[in-house]
Design a protein around this motif. Structure first.
Motif, PDB file in Angstrom:
ATOM      1  N   CYS A 212     -13.998  -2.223   1.632  1.00 11.03           N
ATOM      2  CA  CYS A 212     -12.710  -2.102   2.323  1.00 11.03           C
ATOM      3  C   CYS A 212     -11.563  -2.747   1.540  1.00 11.03           C
ATOM      4  O   CYS A 212     -10.455  -2.881   2.068  1.00 11.03           O
ATOM      5  N   VAL A 213     -11.790  -3.120   0.267  1.00  8.34           N
ATOM      6  CA  VAL A 213     -10.715  -3.710  -0.536  1.00  8.34           C
ATOM      7  C   VAL A 213      -9.637  -2.682  -0.851  1.00  8.34           C
ATOM      8  O   VAL A 213      -8.437  -2.992  -0.827  1.00  8.34           O
ATOM      9  N   SER A 214     -10.032  -1.438  -1.136  1.00  6.87           N
ATOM     10  CA  SER A 214      -9.037  -0.397  -1.437  1.00  6.87           C
ATOM     11  C   SER A 214      -8.080  -0.203  -0.266  1.00  6.87           C
ATOM     12  O   SER A 214      -6.858  -0.148  -0.443  1.00  6.87           O
ATOM     13  N   GLY A 215      -8.644  -0.096   0.928  1.00  7.13           N
ATOM     14  CA  GLY A 215      -7.796   0.057   2.114  1.00  7.13           C
ATOM     15  C   GLY A 215      -6.892  -1.139   2.317  1.00  7.13           C
ATOM     16  O   GLY A 215      -5.721  -0.985   2.701  1.00  7.13           O
ATOM     17  N   TYR A 216      -7.407  -2.334   2.052  1.00  7.33           N
ATOM     18  CA  TYR A 216      -6.586  -3.540   2.202  1.00  7.33           C
ATOM     19  C   TYR A 216      -5.420  -3.552   1.211  1.00  7.33           C
ATOM     20  O   TYR A 216      -4.270  -3.833   1.587  1.00  7.33           O
ATOM     21  N   ILE A 217      -5.687  -3.234  -0.066  1.00  7.97           N
ATOM     22  CA  ILE A 217      -4.627  -3.259  -1.073  1.00  7.97           C
ATOM     23  C   ILE A 217      -3.571  -2.195  -0.784  1.00  7.97           C
ATOM     24  O   ILE A 217      -2.365  -2.435  -0.955  1.00  7.97           O
ATOM     25  N   GLU A 218      -3.994  -1.017  -0.340  1.00 12.65           N
ATOM     26  CA  GLU A 218      -3.023   0.009   0.031  1.00 12.65           C
ATOM     27  C   GLU A 218      -2.104  -0.489   1.142  1.00 12.65           C
ATOM     28  O   GLU A 218      -0.885  -0.275   1.111  1.00 12.65           O
ATOM     29  N   SER A 219      -2.680  -1.161   2.133  1.00 16.32           N
ATOM     30  CA  SER A 219      -1.881  -1.734   3.219  1.00 16.32           C
ATOM     31  C   SER A 219      -0.953  -2.821   2.705  1.00 16.32           C
ATOM     32  O   SER A 219       0.224  -2.886   3.093  1.00 16.32           O
ATOM     33  N   SER A 220      -1.452  -3.668   1.811  1.00 18.08           N
ATOM     34  CA  SER A 220      -0.648  -4.756   1.264  1.00 18.08           C
ATOM     35  C   SER A 220       0.493  -4.225   0.400  1.00 18.08           C
ATOM     36  O   SER A 220       1.600  -4.782   0.408  1.00 18.08           O
ATOM     37  N   MET A 221       0.232  -3.139  -0.335  1.00 18.28           N
ATOM     38  CA  MET A 221       1.293  -2.543  -1.148  1.00 18.28           C
ATOM     39  C   MET A 221       2.420  -2.004  -0.269  1.00 18.28           C
ATOM     40  O   MET A 221       3.603  -2.137  -0.600  1.00 18.28           O
ATOM     41  N   ARG A 222       2.068  -1.418   0.853  1.00 17.62           N
ATOM     42  CA  ARG A 222       3.098  -0.924   1.776  1.00 17.62           C
ATOM     43  C   ARG A 222       3.904  -2.080   2.349  1.00 17.62           C
ATOM     44  O   ARG A 222       5.132  -1.994   2.468  1.00 17.62           O
ATOM     45  N   ASP A 223       3.213  -3.158   2.715  1.00 14.78           N
ATOM     46  CA  ASP A 223       3.913  -4.321   3.273  1.00 14.78           C
ATOM     47  C   ASP A 223       4.883  -4.949   2.284  1.00 14.78           C
ATOM     48  O   ASP A 223       5.911  -5.514   2.677  1.00 14.78           O
ATOM     49  N   SER A 224       4.552  -4.878   0.991  1.00 15.19           N
ATOM     50  CA  SER A 224       5.394  -5.508  -0.034  1.00 15.19           C
ATOM     51  C   SER A 224       6.346  -4.518  -0.695  1.00 15.19           C
ATOM     52  O   SER A 224       6.925  -4.816  -1.741  1.00 15.19           O
ATOM     53  N   ASN A 225       6.495  -3.348  -0.085  1.00  8.77           N
ATOM     54  CA  ASN A 225       7.377  -2.311  -0.632  1.00  8.77           C
ATOM     55  C   ASN A 225       7.010  -1.949  -2.068  1.00  8.77           C
ATOM     56  O   ASN A 225       7.886  -1.762  -2.932  1.00  8.77           O
ATOM     57  N   ASN A 226       5.699  -1.883  -2.347  1.00  8.60           N
ATOM     58  CA  ASN A 226       5.167  -1.504  -3.658  1.00  8.60           C
ATOM     59  C   ASN A 226       5.550  -2.465  -4.783  1.00  8.60           C
ATOM     60  O   ASN A 226       5.572  -2.081  -5.955  1.00  8.60           O
ATOM     61  N   ASN A 227       5.841  -3.708  -4.423  1.00  3.71           N
ATOM     62  CA  ASN A 227       6.094  -4.740  -5.425  1.00  3.71           C
ATOM     63  C   ASN A 227       4.752  -5.334  -5.850  1.00  3.71           C
ATOM     64  O   ASN A 227       4.107  -6.056  -5.085  1.00  3.71           O
ATOM     65  N   LYS A 228       4.328  -5.046  -7.076  1.00  6.27           N
ATOM     66  CA  LYS A 228       2.987  -5.442  -7.513  1.00  6.27           C
ATOM     67  C   LYS A 228       2.814  -6.955  -7.579  1.00  6.27           C
ATOM     68  O   LYS A 228       1.746  -7.484  -7.245  1.00  6.27           O
ATOM     69  N   THR A 229       3.846  -7.665  -8.013  1.00  8.66           N
ATOM     70  CA  THR A 229       3.750  -9.123  -8.127  1.00  8.66           C
ATOM     71  C   THR A 229       3.569  -9.766  -6.765  1.00  8.66           C
ATOM     72  O   THR A 229       2.709 -10.636  -6.567  1.00  8.66           O
ATOM     73  N   VAL A 230       4.371  -9.335  -5.802  1.00 11.41           N
ATOM     74  CA  VAL A 230       4.264  -9.861  -4.447  1.00 11.41           C
ATOM     75  C   VAL A 230       2.913  -9.513  -3.836  1.00 11.41           C
ATOM     76  O   VAL A 230       2.254 -10.354  -3.208  1.00 11.41           O
ATOM     77  N   CYS A 231       2.486  -8.269  -4.033  1.00 13.83           N
ATOM     78  CA  CYS A 231       1.204  -7.833  -3.486  1.00 13.83           C
ATOM     79  C   CYS A 231       0.051  -8.636  -4.078  1.00 13.83           C
ATOM     80  O   CYS A 231      -0.868  -9.051  -3.359  1.00 13.83           O
ATOM     81  N   GLU A 232       0.089  -8.883  -5.377  1.00 12.33           N
ATOM     82  CA  GLU A 232      -0.990  -9.622  -6.028  1.00 12.33           C
ATOM     83  C   GLU A 232      -1.073 -11.056  -5.519  1.00 12.33           C
ATOM     84  O   GLU A 232      -2.167 -11.581  -5.301  1.00 12.33           O
ATOM     85  N   GLN A 233       0.077 -11.695  -5.312  1.00 13.81           N
ATOM     86  CA  GLN A 233       0.076 -13.071  -4.811  1.00 13.81           C
ATOM     87  C   GLN A 233      -0.433 -13.134  -3.370  1.00 13.81           C
ATOM     88  O   GLN A 233      -1.209 -14.027  -3.003  1.00 13.81           O
ATOM     89  N   SER A 234      -0.010 -12.180  -2.557  1.00  9.49           N
ATOM     90  CA  SER A 234      -0.486 -12.123  -1.179  1.00  9.49           C
ATOM     91  C   SER A 234      -1.983 -11.824  -1.135  1.00  9.49           C
ATOM     92  O   SER A 234      -2.734 -12.428  -0.356  1.00  9.49           O
TER      93      SER A 234
END
Length: 398
Positions: A212-234
């Motif tokens: 379920c990591v793929s689904g989680y990262i997709e959700s996190s990318m949406r939450d961070s407006n596709n900002n990779k740096t923010v998503c990676e830290q979160s």
């Protein structure tokens, strides 16, 4: 804090508790059911167990951090398979999809077998075979119906399992403290590096929630407006919280159960008897048999539901998906699970031969190779490749 990110700093610094619960529920099944017999101090010795206590969080985090780094780096929004396709080509993505399916299906298979075994072992011995067949068919139908739900609904289902399950396991672990055999702690135990390495696939598998990591990262990318740096830290914070919660629960439970069970009880256990059923025998049965059954059902069902996401992700980009639609594919998966549940193969053997190596290949080895091939030279990817190759090589030689 709200689950919805309101700003980049808020997203960067938060732990997504909703996904921590899903990760926990996905990983809990096999960890609760079989780790005490495989990695408890009564089985491998107190010295080796303490080494695994130290290593379990870093190993679990490395496994999931490597995979999440790959998905974030690709930024395709299509999960791990689509990311590898964009970064390494069609052939690599097909190979990875096959590995992802093997990994996810083996987890489903093991939790399915555990649930069927728990049901069939709860009836008189003369009805065990009939009960196993009926349970396999019934559970298969339930799994198929739930697999038709979207990722979001599966996440909602699993989060209601995680917190009650962790509280029950904590209570049970504490309840067993008066029955601990302290001689196991003081007994001399040898520590061999080769044996420690062979324990790595079991511990990674026991704490694995990569489906379920793929689904989680997709959700996190949406939450961070596709900002990779923010998503990676979160993601780093959330994954570390998930790995820590799983490790504390699994290892404390494993320690408590293993310290309580005697060798006679372990030797007389039926094939695929889980730790909860063994504890129920230790406690004298009665009401504990009923409580134990519900614990097993919750753990196995939660892991099954979380892992269905990975099975669907592994199938949707496979060549077979061009000939058979998603419902047809899930029918095939369900039929296979039912057949395996009836055959009742040994779970520990399946972990050592199939599931453990597949999880390592999907979570660490393959993603790390792709990242380095695309000139991402962070130390974490070289470490992931080194540990993966060492673990797989030792497993093949032993």
């Amino acid at each position: 804090m709200s689950l919805s990110a309101v700003s980049h700093p808020a997203t960067r610094n938060r732990v997504n508790s909703r996904w921590v619960a899903t990760h926990f529920a996905t990983a809990m099944g096999i960890g609760v059911l079989f780790v005490p017999q495989a990695l408890g101090p009564g089985t491998i010795g107190i010295s080796a167990f303490l080494v695994m206590v130290v290593l379990c969080i870093p190993l679990s985090y490395l496994n999931h951090k490597t995979l999440s780094g790959l998905i974030i780096s690709g930024g395709t929004g299509g999960g791990s398979v689509a990311t590898i396709k964009s970064m390494a080509g069609q052939k690599a993505s097909l190979l990875y999809a096959a590995l992802l399916f093997i990994s996810s299906f083996s987890i489903c298979m093991i939790n399915f077998i555990a649930l069927v075994a728990a049901i069939s072992q709860s009836v008189p011995p003369e009805y065990t075979d009939i009960a196993r067949i009926a349970a396999a068919i019934g559970i298969g139908l339930v799994i198929y119906l739930f697999s038709a739900q979207g990722h979001g609904r599966i996440v909602s289902l699993t989060k209601y399992i995680a917190v009650p399950l962790s509280l029950v396991l904590l209570f049970l672990s504490c309840l067993l403290i008066p029955k601990w055999d302290w001689q196991l702690v003081s007994a001399p135990s040898e520590l061999h590096l080769k044996e420690i390495i062979t324990f790595i696939p079991i511990i990674i598998f026991a704490m694995n929630f990569s489906p379920c990591v793929s689904g989680y990262i997709e959700s996190s990318m949406r939450d961070s407006n596709n900002n990779k740096t923010v998503c990676e830290q979160s993601a780093s914070r959330t994954l570390l919280a998930s790995c820590s919660a799983i490790a504390v629960t699994v290892m404390f439970f494993s320690f408590s159960v293993s310290m309580s069970l005697n060798s006679t009880l372990l030797d007389s256990a039926d094939n695929n008897a889980n730790s909860i059923s063994l504890v129920a025998q230790l406690m004298g049965g009665g009401w504990f048999n009923v409580v134990g059954f519900f614990i097993v059902a919750a753990a196995s069902f939660g892991a099954l539901m979380g892992t269905v996401i990975g099975v669907k992700d592994g199938l949707k980009d496979s060549p077979l998906s061009k000939k058979v639609d998603e419902k047809g594919l899930m029918v095939l998966v369900t039929v296979a699970l039912v057949g395996i549940g009836i055959l009742n193969p040994n779970i520990i053997d399946l972990i050592k031969m199939i599931s453990g190596p597949a999880v390592i290949a999907v979570g660490m080895l393959f993603p790390a190779i792709v990242m380095i091939k695309n000139r991402h030279y962070q130390l974490i990817y070289f470490v992931a490749i080194g540990i993966s190759l060492l673990t797989l090589a030792v497993g093949l030689l032993m």
